[in-house]
Design a protein around this motif. Structure first.
Motif, short mmCIF file in Angstrom:
data_model
loop_
_atom_site.label_atom_id
_atom_site.label_comp_id
_atom_site.label_asym_id
_atom_site.label_seq_id
_atom_site.Cartn_x
_atom_site.Cartn_y
_atom_site.Cartn_z
N ASN A 68 0.61 -0.94 0.09
CA ASN A 68 0.14 -0.26 0.08
C ASN A 68 0.90 1.40 -0.68
N VAL A 69 1.65 1.26 0.99
CA VAL A 69 2.79 2.67 0.66
C VAL A 69 3.37 3.01 0.00
N LEU A 70 4.12 1.52 -1.09
CA LEU A 70 4.79 1.67 -2.43
C LEU A 70 3.80 2.01 -3.34
N SER A 71 2.60 1.63 -3.35
CA SER A 71 1.59 1.41 -4.51
C SER A 71 2.30 0.17 -5.64
N MET A 72 2.96 -0.59 -4.92
CA MET A 72 3.26 -1.49 -5.31
C MET A 72 2.96 -2.72 -5.57
N PRO A 73 2.72 -4.05 -6.24
CA PRO A 73 2.18 -5.64 -6.84
C PRO A 73 3.36 -6.24 -5.47
N LEU A 74 2.64 -7.22 -4.33
CA LEU A 74 3.85 -8.15 -4.35
C LEU A 74 4.93 -8.25 -4.69
N ALA A 283 4.55 -13.76 -18.53
CA ALA A 283 4.58 -13.08 -19.48
C ALA A 283 3.75 -12.77 -20.20
N PRO A 284 2.85 -12.02 -20.20
CA PRO A 284 1.25 -12.18 -20.23
C PRO A 284 1.49 -12.32 -22.36
N GLN A 285 2.21 -12.38 -23.04
CA GLN A 285 1.54 -12.80 -24.30
C GLN A 285 0.18 -14.13 -24.69
N ASN A 286 -0.17 -14.50 -25.03
CA ASN A 286 -1.18 -15.65 -25.76
C ASN A 286 -1.82 -16.06 -24.69
N LEU A 287 -2.35 -14.91 -23.69
CA LEU A 287 -3.39 -14.79 -22.14
C LEU A 287 -4.71 -14.88 -22.96
N SER A 288 -5.74 -15.93 -22.52
CA SER A 288 -7.34 -15.40 -22.97
C SER A 288 -7.41 -13.85 -22.38
N LYS A 289 -8.39 -13.53 -22.68
CA LYS A 289 -8.87 -12.40 -21.91
C LYS A 289 -9.28 -13.08 -20.06
N GLU A 290 -9.94 -13.86 -19.78
CA GLU A 290 -9.97 -14.12 -18.44
C GLU A 290 -8.54 -14.55 -17.18
N GLN A 295 -4.61 -13.11 -13.49
CA GLN A 295 -3.53 -12.38 -13.59
C GLN A 295 -2.76 -11.08 -12.99
N TYR A 296 -4.41 -10.02 -13.95
CA TYR A 296 -4.44 -8.55 -12.90
C TYR A 296 -4.65 -8.83 -11.66
N LEU A 297 -5.65 -9.49 -10.14
CA LEU A 297 -6.72 -9.98 -9.66
C LEU A 297 -5.63 -10.17 -8.61
N GLU A 298 -4.40 -11.67 -9.10
CA GLU A 298 -3.53 -12.22 -8.20
C GLU A 298 -1.91 -11.11 -8.41
N THR A 299 -2.06 -10.22 -8.92
CA THR A 299 -1.03 -8.82 -8.83
C THR A 299 -0.84 -7.77 -8.66
N THR A 300 -2.09 -7.52 -8.56
CA THR A 300 -2.56 -6.28 -7.46
C THR A 300 -3.20 -6.00 -5.88
N TRP A 424 -15.45 -3.65 -16.31
CA TRP A 424 -14.73 -2.60 -15.48
C TRP A 424 -12.76 -2.93 -15.27
N PHE A 425 -12.87 -4.35 -15.98
CA PHE A 425 -11.13 -4.55 -16.30
C PHE A 425 -10.90 -4.39 -17.07
N TYR A 426 -11.48 -3.55 -18.67
CA TYR A 426 -10.87 -2.72 -19.43
C TYR A 426 -10.94 -1.60 -19.45
N LYS A 427 -11.66 -0.55 -18.53
CA LYS A 427 -11.89 1.23 -18.26
C LYS A 427 -10.87 1.09 -16.85
N ARG A 428 -9.75 0.37 -16.50
CA ARG A 428 -9.71 0.24 -15.30
C ARG A 428 -8.56 1.66 -15.26
N ASP A 429 -7.97 1.33 -16.67
CA ASP A 429 -6.84 2.46 -17.06
C ASP A 429 -7.78 3.97 -17.63
N GLU A 430 -8.42 3.85 -17.99
CA GLU A 430 -9.01 5.37 -17.63
C GLU A 430 -9.69 6.42 -17.19
#
Length: 458
Positions: A68-74, A283-290, A295-300, A424-430
């Motif tokens: 939280n302090v560093l705003s970094m994933p684990l 590496a996020p290459q060749n990953l499906s949308k889910e 991966q986002y939920l695991e690391t954020t 919301w997952f697609y709009k999170r960077d907007e």
């Protein structure tokens, strides 16, 4: 991700040791000398630990606090930690406590400027990062050049002034060995000195010239320039002076000259071996949308997930406290917490009723869920049961938002992967937009986003 879970979890506790006070000058050294080597994130971690260590009431903390302090994933916190270890600013001890771990982080004083520039690895690493011009400016700024060429140094050493007096010192005092002071974690035992000496006769290079300091410098230079023990035989011969000794500066110059002559005229560069492994694993290459969502939920950090779900708006303190309780009190993995927060918010019209959240959290804790995928699968399986719990908790009516990832699709609709990924997952960077009070066709907007994503991937 499995690899990281074996190394570190958000609920793992740590304490900080600061054996000595750090000065303003050392803060400048950390910023100007070490930050170019590692980047900003490891130095932010170092400064944060430094600030916490100077607290009047030191206490144990968990790594969720650092996230939280560093705003970094684990994973970023872990990479920052091992980067500090690699350049000698941090020493780490670990004790396994069954399901968790306890760490001790000891902050190490940075090298002074003169020692830094004398070290062949660190100085060359800095040179490769910032270039010749800034490198020379740093040397001029931090290393004074006294005009003492016409003078002879007559400084006395300790043994010139004092002599030992034998007294009745307790035996256990003499048996204690002072810990070896290391500029940074590097062990010269990794170098094959037996092979080095096999090609050097005693008459040509006496063994007395291979002092501990010379051996450590030989090993560092071999590592820096990727020179074999056979190559280093030539370097040693070039560096030997008239007194049959191996001065540090002559070893460094001989190695640099040999490297330019036999290997390359370009200075050696460095790369992060650990980071390369991590990139290959995640590496996020060749990953499906889910898979991208998982991966986002695991690391954020959960606080960031709350922001993203709510279109960039800051979550309420009560929501932040609830997320922290799930991580700390329930000892739930971050990925599981994020799935729980997302599931409840999307099924209760963007609310987080504590009683409802804690009831599901208790269920998931007893199920020993470890990953976001396990949590998402269980949420789909128990959809009807959780709906009943929601009614019992007197929560508002469920949202009719068709983008809920856990809602079972109608029989007439094909259950594709794309439909399980929330809007919301697609709009999170907007950027957050002003609220529109007009009616919105969610299904139509959702299809537009999916089409846009498909076009970007082609």
């Amino acid at each position: 991700m499995v690899h990281l879970m074996k190394e570190l979890q958000p609920t793992d506790h740590f304490e900080i040791k600061l054996p000595h006070a750090l000065s303003t000058n050392e803060r400048q050294l950390v910023t100007l000398f070490y930050q170019p080597l590692t980047g900003a994130e490891p130095i932010s971690l170092y400064l944060t630990l430094w600030a916490e260590a100077e607290s009047y009431a030191p206490q144990e903390m968990n790594h969720y606090y650092l996230m939280n302090v560093l705003s970094m994933p684990l994973p970023k916190v872990f990479e920052a930690r091992i980067a500090l270890e690699a350049i000698g600013l941090l020493r780490t001890w670990k004790k396994d406590l069954g399901t968790s771990r306890h760490f001790i982080y000891e902050l190490v004083r940075p090298l002074d400027a003169q020692s830094f520039f004398k070290d062949p690895l660190l100085s060359m690493f800095l040179f490769s990062k910032i270039g010749e011009g800034p490198y020379r400016k740093l040397r001029q700024r931090f290393i004074a050049q006294p005009n003492n060429e016409a003078f002879e140094e007559v400084t006395r050493t300790f043994i010139d002034v004092y002599k030992p007096v034998h007294t009745n010192v307790p035996t256990d005092f003499n048996e204690e060995e002072a810990p070896k002071q290391q500029d940074y974690p590097f062990y010269y035992e990794q170098f094959d000195f037996q092979l080095l000496q096999s090609g050097l006769s005693e008459q040509l290079v006496p063994s007395s010239a291979l002092t501990i300091e010379a051996r450590e410098m030989i090993a560092k230079l071999s590592f820096l320039y990727k020179l074999s023990p056979i190559d280093m035989q030539k370097v040693v011969i070039l560096a030997l002076d008239e007194q049959m000794k191996l001065p540090t500066e002559k070893l460094k110059k001989a190695a640099a000259d040999y490297y330019k002559l036999a290997v390359s005229k370009d200075a050696p560069t460095f790369t992060k071996t650990f980071q390369s492994k991590q990139v290959e694993e995640t590496a996020p290459q060749n990953l499906s949308k889910e898979q991208e969502l998982l991966q986002y939920l695991e690391t954020t950090p959960p606080v960031q997930v709350l922001r993203d779900i709510n279109k960039g708006k800051e979550p309420l303190p009560s929501s932040i406290q609830l997320a922290e309780d799930l991580v700390v009190t329930y000892s739930m993995p971050v990925g599981v917490v994020n799935v729980l927060l997302e599931y409840v918010m999307l099924s209760t019209d963007m609310k987080l009723p504590r009683s409802y959240v804690e009831k599901i959290a208790d269920h998931w804790s007893r199920k020993h869920l470890k990953t976001a995928k396990e949590a998402m699968d269980l949420a789909r399986q128990e959809r009807d049961k959780y709906a009943q719990w929601k009614t019992e908790s007197a929560t508002p009516k469920p949202s009719t938002n068709p983008s809920k990832p856990f809602q079972k699709p109608p029989a007439s609709r094909k259950n594709t992967r794309n439909e399980q990924v929330p809007d919301w997952f697609y709009k999170r960077d907007e950027q957050p937009k002003q609220e529109d009070t007009s009616a919105v066709d969610f299904e139509k907007e959702r299809l537009k986003i999916l089409q846009k994503l498909d076009q970007q991937q082609k």
